[in-house]
Design a protein around this motif. Sequence first.
Motif, PDB file in Angstrom:
ATOM      1  N   LEU A 206      41.110  24.933  20.824  1.00  0.00           N
ATOM      2  CA  LEU A 206      42.033  25.131  20.159  1.00  0.00           C
ATOM      3  C   LEU A 206      41.795  25.591  18.743  1.00  0.00           C
ATOM      4  O   LEU A 206      40.867  25.651  18.470  1.00  0.00           O
ATOM      5  N   LYS A 207      42.735  25.992  17.839  1.00  0.00           N
ATOM      6  CA  LYS A 207      41.603  26.540  16.983  1.00  0.00           C
ATOM      7  C   LYS A 207      41.439  25.399  15.415  1.00  0.00           C
ATOM      8  O   LYS A 207      41.470  25.479  14.198  1.00  0.00           O
ATOM      9  N   SER A 208      42.459  24.050  15.767  1.00  0.00           N
ATOM     10  CA  SER A 208      42.132  23.208  14.736  1.00  0.00           C
ATOM     11  C   SER A 208      42.387  21.913  15.475  1.00  0.00           C
ATOM     12  O   SER A 208      42.718  21.416  16.560  1.00  0.00           O
TER      13      SER A 208
ATOM     14  N   GLU B 259      48.061  28.315  22.575  1.00  0.00           N
ATOM     15  CA  GLU B 259      46.250  29.252  22.259  1.00  0.00           C
ATOM     16  C   GLU B 259      44.984  28.174  22.700  1.00  0.00           C
ATOM     17  O   GLU B 259      44.484  27.357  21.751  1.00  0.00           O
ATOM     18  N   LYS B 260      44.256  28.498  23.588  1.00  0.00           N
ATOM     19  CA  LYS B 260      43.532  28.560  23.432  1.00  0.00           C
ATOM     20  C   LYS B 260      41.655  29.059  23.460  1.00  0.00           C
ATOM     21  O   LYS B 260      41.656  30.326  23.981  1.00  0.00           O
TER      22      LYS B 260
ATOM     23  N   ASP C  75      48.842  22.354  14.176  1.00  0.00           N
ATOM     24  CA  ASP C  75      48.238  24.491  13.568  1.00  0.00           C
ATOM     25  C   ASP C  75      48.567  24.960  14.861  1.00  0.00           C
ATOM     26  O   ASP C  75      48.028  25.514  14.944  1.00  0.00           O
ATOM     27  N   VAL C  76      47.995  23.433  15.937  1.00  0.00           N
ATOM     28  CA  VAL C  76      48.507  24.583  17.260  1.00  0.00           C
ATOM     29  C   VAL C  76      49.233  24.982  17.823  1.00  0.00           C
ATOM     30  O   VAL C  76      49.597  26.134  18.690  1.00  0.00           O
TER      31      VAL C  76
ATOM     32  N   LYS D  12      38.012  16.943  18.972  1.00  0.00           N
ATOM     33  CA  LYS D  12      37.995  18.409  18.128  1.00  0.00           C
ATOM     34  C   LYS D  12      36.885  17.812  17.073  1.00  0.00           C
ATOM     35  O   LYS D  12      37.470  16.933  16.499  1.00  0.00           O
TER      36      LYS D  12
END
Length: 164
Positions: free
Chosen positions: A73-75, A70-71, A80-81, A126
């Motif tokens: 990235l949530k973390s 998923e982009k 977690d990715v 990030k």
Amino acid sequence: MGDKVKLVSQDGEAIEVEKSIISLSGLIKSMLEDSGADEDIPLPNVKSAILKKIIEYCQHAKDSPQNEIEKPLKSASIQDVVTDKWYATFIEVDQEVLFELILAANYLDIKPLLELGCASVAAMMKGKTPDQILSLIHISEPTRQAEISYAVFCLKKKKKKKKK
């Protein structure tokens, strides 16, 4: 040779692998379609240690394909990715190996591995400042300034050629 193919790395090591495993590589798949598996496949851009890691990746991906990452990235943690933690563990390598894996995945046209490697680099970056990112990828300010100066020099030179 049948259902196996022999891959020859940059350093001359020949590694035999099942076609069904390595066919995740678009490059090797098209080479097999063009010439068959009777010939060794030279991979001049891939060191044997990296090729072995790629074969390990392809073996796992054959049995348990990697999900789309998923982009954005949530973390900042690759754990977690990705949904399959094996992939997170696989890609947690030192930077030199990580960048070689990314280059090899690009060369061999293994899109999921390329995406995983790039996501790992993105996760490392990030939340970091530009200076922290430069430090992370071992680029010093003088190196950066030299590269910028050289790029400007090349652009000016290109403009002069166009005017002639």
